[in-house]
Scaffold this motif. Structure first.
Motif, PDB file in Angstrom:
ATOM      1  N   ARG A 137       0.814  -1.220   0.000  1.00  0.00           N
ATOM      2  CA  ARG A 137       0.000   0.000   0.000  1.00  0.00           C
ATOM      3  C   ARG A 137       0.847   1.269   0.000  1.00  0.00           C
ATOM      4  O   ARG A 137       0.339   2.358  -0.271  1.00  0.00           O
ATOM      5  N   ASP A 138       2.154   1.135   0.297  1.00  0.00           N
ATOM      6  CA  ASP A 138       3.036   2.304   0.211  1.00  0.00           C
ATOM      7  C   ASP A 138       3.227   2.759  -1.234  1.00  0.00           C
ATOM      8  O   ASP A 138       3.580   3.925  -1.474  1.00  0.00           O
ATOM      9  N   PHE A 139       3.034   1.883  -2.194  1.00  0.00           N
ATOM     10  CA  PHE A 139       3.287   2.236  -3.587  1.00  0.00           C
ATOM     11  C   PHE A 139       2.416   3.407  -4.019  1.00  0.00           C
ATOM     12  O   PHE A 139       2.857   4.283  -4.775  1.00  0.00           O
ATOM     13  N   ASP A 140       1.174   3.440  -3.559  1.00  0.00           N
ATOM     14  CA  ASP A 140       0.249   4.495  -3.999  1.00  0.00           C
ATOM     15  C   ASP A 140       0.732   5.885  -3.606  1.00  0.00           C
ATOM     16  O   ASP A 140       0.426   6.864  -4.297  1.00  0.00           O
ATOM     17  N   LYS A 141       1.506   5.984  -2.521  1.00  0.00           N
ATOM     18  CA  LYS A 141       1.968   7.304  -2.059  1.00  0.00           C
ATOM     19  C   LYS A 141       2.933   7.963  -3.044  1.00  0.00           C
ATOM     20  O   LYS A 141       3.075   9.188  -3.057  1.00  0.00           O
ATOM     21  N   TYR A 142       3.622   7.127  -3.859  1.00  0.00           N
ATOM     22  CA  TYR A 142       4.726   7.664  -4.652  1.00  0.00           C
ATOM     23  C   TYR A 142       4.530   7.497  -6.155  1.00  0.00           C
ATOM     24  O   TYR A 142       5.453   7.762  -6.927  1.00  0.00           O
ATOM     25  N   LYS A 143       3.346   7.093  -6.572  1.00  0.00           N
ATOM     26  CA  LYS A 143       3.089   6.970  -8.011  1.00  0.00           C
ATOM     27  C   LYS A 143       3.260   8.321  -8.692  1.00  0.00           C
ATOM     28  O   LYS A 143       2.811   9.351  -8.201  1.00  0.00           O
ATOM     29  N   GLY A 144       3.960   8.279  -9.836  1.00  0.00           N
ATOM     30  CA  GLY A 144       4.166   9.496 -10.608  1.00  0.00           C
ATOM     31  C   GLY A 144       5.286  10.387 -10.105  1.00  0.00           C
ATOM     32  O   GLY A 144       5.517  11.450 -10.682  1.00  0.00           O
ATOM     33  N   GLN A 145       6.021   9.980  -9.069  1.00  0.00           N
ATOM     34  CA  GLN A 145       7.056  10.839  -8.483  1.00  0.00           C
ATOM     35  C   GLN A 145       8.477  10.305  -8.655  1.00  0.00           C
ATOM     36  O   GLN A 145       9.431  10.989  -8.291  1.00  0.00           O
ATOM     37  N   LEU A 146       8.634   9.115  -9.220  1.00  0.00           N
ATOM     38  CA  LEU A 146       9.930   8.443  -9.169  1.00  0.00           C
ATOM     39  C   LEU A 146      10.686   8.411 -10.485  1.00  0.00           C
ATOM     40  O   LEU A 146      11.836   7.960 -10.516  1.00  0.00           O
ATOM     41  N   LYS A 147      10.110   8.890 -11.559  1.00  0.00           N
ATOM     42  CA  LYS A 147      10.755   8.798 -12.872  1.00  0.00           C
ATOM     43  C   LYS A 147      12.089   9.540 -12.875  1.00  0.00           C
ATOM     44  O   LYS A 147      12.179  10.709 -12.505  1.00  0.00           O
ATOM     45  N   GLY A 148      13.143   8.824 -13.281  1.00  0.00           N
ATOM     46  CA  GLY A 148      14.473   9.420 -13.359  1.00  0.00           C
ATOM     47  C   GLY A 148      15.144   9.634 -12.020  1.00  0.00           C
ATOM     48  O   GLY A 148      16.225  10.227 -11.957  1.00  0.00           O
ATOM     49  N   LYS A 149      14.550   9.135 -10.938  1.00  0.00           N
ATOM     50  CA  LYS A 149      15.075   9.368  -9.596  1.00  0.00           C
ATOM     51  C   LYS A 149      15.861   8.157  -9.070  1.00  0.00           C
ATOM     52  O   LYS A 149      15.659   7.022  -9.500  1.00  0.00           O
ATOM     53  N   ILE A 150      16.737   8.449  -8.114  1.00  0.00           N
ATOM     54  CA  ILE A 150      17.334   7.420  -7.268  1.00  0.00           C
ATOM     55  C   ILE A 150      16.509   7.395  -5.987  1.00  0.00           C
ATOM     56  O   ILE A 150      16.417   8.403  -5.276  1.00  0.00           O
ATOM     57  N   VAL A 151      15.891   6.259  -5.706  1.00  0.00           N
ATOM     58  CA  VAL A 151      14.877   6.178  -4.656  1.00  0.00           C
ATOM     59  C   VAL A 151      15.481   5.605  -3.377  1.00  0.00           C
ATOM     60  O   VAL A 151      16.060   4.512  -3.388  1.00  0.00           O
ATOM     61  N   LEU A 152      15.335   6.308  -2.259  1.00  0.00           N
ATOM     62  CA  LEU A 152      15.766   5.844  -0.955  1.00  0.00           C
ATOM     63  C   LEU A 152      14.592   5.109  -0.315  1.00  0.00           C
ATOM     64  O   LEU A 152      13.611   5.738   0.092  1.00  0.00           O
ATOM     65  N   VAL A 153      14.677   3.774  -0.253  1.00  0.00           N
ATOM     66  CA  VAL A 153      13.510   2.967   0.106  1.00  0.00           C
ATOM     67  C   VAL A 153      13.446   2.616   1.594  1.00  0.00           C
ATOM     68  O   VAL A 153      12.444   2.046   2.049  1.00  0.00           O
ATOM     69  N   SER A 154      14.490   2.937   2.384  1.00  0.00           N
ATOM     70  CA  SER A 154      14.491   2.611   3.814  1.00  0.00           C
ATOM     71  C   SER A 154      14.007   3.800   4.635  1.00  0.00           C
ATOM     72  O   SER A 154      14.261   4.959   4.283  1.00  0.00           O
ATOM     73  N   GLU A 155      13.336   3.508   5.740  1.00  0.00           N
ATOM     74  CA  GLU A 155      13.040   4.535   6.736  1.00  0.00           C
ATOM     75  C   GLU A 155      14.344   4.887   7.430  1.00  0.00           C
ATOM     76  O   GLU A 155      14.993   4.020   8.015  1.00  0.00           O
TER      77      GLU A 155
END
Length: 536
Positions: A137-155
């Protein structure tokens, strides 16, 4: 001899005779002499760690270790030296990793690729986004925001400093706490939750790929610049699409803090890894000292030869591997002719879910039904092993009289876990008694998990793990980038060689096989009234 001392001695003798637990002091003394005065442990350990290095399953380093260990066994005079293959998947190794923060300032960061993730597309430079992903369910928070990004996935959290001294030995109090019988538990709701969580990494990779992320970063779970790089997507056709990299906790938290300021950071990454697909089989290495009674079966000692790639796999589990090898050398050098065959096995695929020992169980000892659910079939067999019933013993089940495992770092042996089998306690107490002055004193009831005796024990084989001093295994070394020869404590491993060799010898010579627990059939749910927690 004073009368009371004589009486005590006679009671001890009668007890040993009644239980079949007589101690062969002459062979013990010969083992001690060879293991202490003529040890080859330092040379064996140094070659395995410094020369061959980290041994990811099916990597070139693991192939070199498979070949070299067979050559050593043959050179020492072991018989029936061979490998036993099982279907594993892709090999993988790291060739290059560089990570730099490029804005708001330049800073070299400490990093390691996550195992079985792909290379970056050359050198990439992109801004970061903090997007902790723990549940679908965390995926919905970040849809459309990650293109071309380096994503920090840890709290990121706010620290992971150790609360205990990083190097320690077991105290009497520690050892006493282990002698507690732990009732087995089974929860259908927990099993279902665990299976869902096992599939999450694959779903996260698919989400990041669909959103156009160029890489993802996770935080090391230890501080002090320690790195690990564990990853489990090794199966053919199921390796990840998006490069994954683990950063030192201090570097990761710095990026996360900067992401909350008006100077959001950018990161440059170069990760070059290689896959190996020529042979998808992994291989357990097997060697034997033949027994004099072909009808008596065999006993076995094992440790896993594979490791992670962050360092050289010295404590985990080069230490156990070189002890098993040294026991084979010592007993062969002594020219012993045991009643039962003594088999030595160096396992592959332990780090991905005890896969080598599981394959051995399925080839020689017992079967479980295959997975029929297509979604569950995508998971590692480790995840589904305890969901498949019934257990069906194979003809070879009765032949294995005892298995002893060593896989908790480089610390000396302090005793042995009976794994919930109280019938062996008095036997092990007799076998252990001569080594009290070496620090090995305790026979404890507690079961242990997470290593290669588990699946044997689960199908009714008398399979055991030794208690070891922790040293810095759990605090710094386990799976980390400092797991090098420096952390392989040779004096402790010589002691472990003596104790484990003696146990093997006595199990091989004992008139009767060690007592067994029944082969478990599907147990009832421990708490049939539990409700599933909605934490996924």
């Amino acid at each position: 001899m004073r009368a009371e001392r004589y009486a005590v001695a006679m009671v001890a003798f009668a007890f040993a005779a009644a239980t079949g637990a007589d101690v062969d002091t002459a062979t013990n003394n010969r083992i001690i002499d060879e293991a202490l005065n003529h040890s080859e442990l330092p040379q064996t350990g140094e070659y395995l760690t410094d020369r061959i290095g980290g041994r990811m399953t099916n990597s070139p380093q693991m192939r070199a270790a498979e070949q070299w260990t067979q050559e050593k066994f043959r050179g020492w005079g072991l018989k029936n030296v061979h490998t036993e293959g099982f279907d594993f998947g892709r090999g993988w190794s790291v060739e290059r990793i560089e990570a730099r923060m490029t804005a708001p300032r330049t800073l070299v960061m400490r990093a390691i690729p996550v195992a079985w993730t792909p290379s970056t597309a050359g050198t990439i430079n992109a801004s970061v986004i903090v997007a902790p992903l723990r549940r679908e369910r965390d995926f919905d928070k970040y849809k459309g925001q990650l293109k071309g990004k380096i994503v920090l996935v840890s709290e990121p959290g706010d620290g992971s400093e150790p609360e205990q001294a990083p190097f320690r030995r077991q105290s009497d109090e520690d050892l006493t706490k282990l002698d507690t019988y732990v009732q087995p538990t089974r929860s259908e709701t927990a099993i279902a939750r665990g299976l869902r969580r096992s599939a999450f990494t694959t779903k996260m990779d698919a989400f990041l790929a669909s959103e156009g992320a160029v890489a993802w970063l996770r935080q090391s779970y230890r501080d002090g610049s320690l790195l690990h790089g564990e990853g489990y997507a090794y199966r053919v056709g199921a390796t990840p699409a998006v490069p994954g990299i683990e950063l030192a906790a201090e570097d990761y938290r710095r990026l996360a803090r900067l992401a909350k300021t008006d100077a959001a950071p950018s990161v440059e990454l170069t990760s070059t890894v290689r896959y190996y697909d020529a042979d998808r089989n992994a291989y357990n290495v097997v060697a034997e000292i033949p027994g004099r009674d072909p009808k008596a079966g065999y006993v076995m000692a094992g440790a896993h030869l594979d490791s992670w790639a962050a360092a050289d796999g010295a404590s985990d589990n080069g230490a156990g591997s070189v002890v098993v090898m040294e026991i084979a050398r010592v007993l062969t050098k002594l020219g012993v002719k045991p009643r039962r065959t003594i088999r030595f096995v160096l396992w592959a695929g332990e780090e991905q879910g005890l896969l080598g020992s599981m394959a051995y169980v399925e080839q020689h000892l017992a079967k479980r039904p295959p997975v029929t659910d297509p979604e569950l079939a995508k998971l590692s067999p480790y995840e589904t092993w305890n969901t498949r019933w019934p257990i069906t013993p194979l003809p070879g089940h009765a032949e294995l009289a005892a298995y002893f495992n060593l896989d908790n770092g480089s610390g000396k042996i302090r005793g042995i876990f009976t794994e919930g089998n109280p019938a062996v306690a008095h036997i092990f107490g007799e076998w252990l008694a001569p080594f009290a002055s070496m620090g090995a004193t305790r026979v404890v009831a507690r079961p242990t998990g997470g290593t290669d005796h588990v699946f044997m024990q689960s199908v009714g084989i008398p399979a055991f793990q030794f208690i070891q001093d922790p040293l810095d295994y759990g605090s710094r070394v386990h799976h980390s980038n400092v797991d090098t020869f420096d952390h392989m404590k040779i004096a402790d491993l010589k002691q472990a060689t003596i104790v484990m060799a003696s146990f093997l010898w006595h199990a091989a010579e004992r008139a009767e096989p060690l007592p067994r627990m029944p082969v478990v059939q599907k147990p009832a749910d421990t708490n049939p009234f539990a409700y599933e927690e909605d934490d996924d």
